[in-house]
Motif scaffolding. Sequence first.
Motif, PDB file in Angstrom:
ATOM      1  N   ASP A  21       0.843  -1.200   0.000  1.00 13.40           N
ATOM      2  CA  ASP A  21       0.000   0.000   0.000  1.00 13.40           C
ATOM      3  C   ASP A  21       0.879   1.252   0.000  1.00 13.40           C
ATOM      4  O   ASP A  21       0.704   2.152  -0.823  1.00 13.40           O
ATOM      5  N   CYS A  79      -4.158   1.909  -3.641  1.00 14.17           N
ATOM      6  CA  CYS A  79      -4.484   2.595  -2.395  1.00 14.17           C
ATOM      7  C   CYS A  79      -5.479   3.704  -2.733  1.00 14.17           C
ATOM      8  O   CYS A  79      -5.080   4.785  -3.170  1.00 14.17           O
ATOM      9  N   ALA A  81      -7.053   5.501  -0.847  1.00 16.54           N
ATOM     10  CA  ALA A  81      -6.896   6.655   0.052  1.00 16.54           C
ATOM     11  C   ALA A  81      -5.945   7.684  -0.563  1.00 16.54           C
ATOM     12  O   ALA A  81      -6.285   8.871  -0.665  1.00 16.54           O
ATOM     13  N   TYR A 116      -1.033  10.993   5.852  1.00 19.08           N
ATOM     14  CA  TYR A 116      -1.360   9.610   5.449  1.00 19.08           C
ATOM     15  C   TYR A 116      -0.109   8.736   5.582  1.00 19.08           C
ATOM     16  O   TYR A 116      -0.141   7.646   6.153  1.00 19.08           O
ATOM     17  N   ARG A 120       0.772   5.316   8.089  1.00 16.56           N
ATOM     18  CA  ARG A 120       1.167   4.016   7.537  1.00 16.56           C
ATOM     19  C   ARG A 120       2.522   3.580   8.072  1.00 16.56           C
ATOM     20  O   ARG A 120       2.701   2.416   8.453  1.00 16.56           O
TER      21      ARG A 120
END
Length: 168
Positions: A21, A79, A81, A116, A120
């Motif tokens: 991702d 991904c 997002a 973001y 992660r």
Amino acid sequence: MGWWSKDVHSMNDLFVHALRDIYYAENQILKALPDMVDKATDPLLKQGFEKHLHETEGQVKRLEEVFRLYDAEIQGVDCPAIDGILEEADTTVGDADNKDVMDSALIFSAQAVEHYEITRYGSLIAWAKLLGKPECARLLEQNLAEEVATDKALSQIAESGVNQRAAA
Ligand code: FE
Ligand code: FE
Ligand code: FE
């Protein structure tokens, strides 16, 4: 429900999924950054994006090293997002019809990207340690440190005049 129900049975699978991702996300960011360099007017902001573009190239290399150390195939997974954050950035920055407001919009959008990435990397580092892969954790920590520093630098640039000019 995609990957969640099909492919992720263990913490090991989850780690590899999350690695793929962020690998996909870093590559999308790498494609988006030259446009942000072009659009920035404030010299510090332009330099900041240029610096982060070079850092991001190094981050992709570190992730490839993490894949190798973990013995997982180097590949990305979609991904949505990061795609959404970058799509929104395009719209927000594109809607700014004044250079100063555009700089503020670029910072606003870039900080969403950094945050973001920070979430992660935070999980990936914790899991790498749990899974007994401290060498992977160290590489991921280097990426995280660059994201955190970029986020802070963006706040400083915003507060050092960009926002005030946009508001004037
Ligand atoms: Fe990054
Ligand atoms: Fe994602
Ligand atoms: Fe970043």
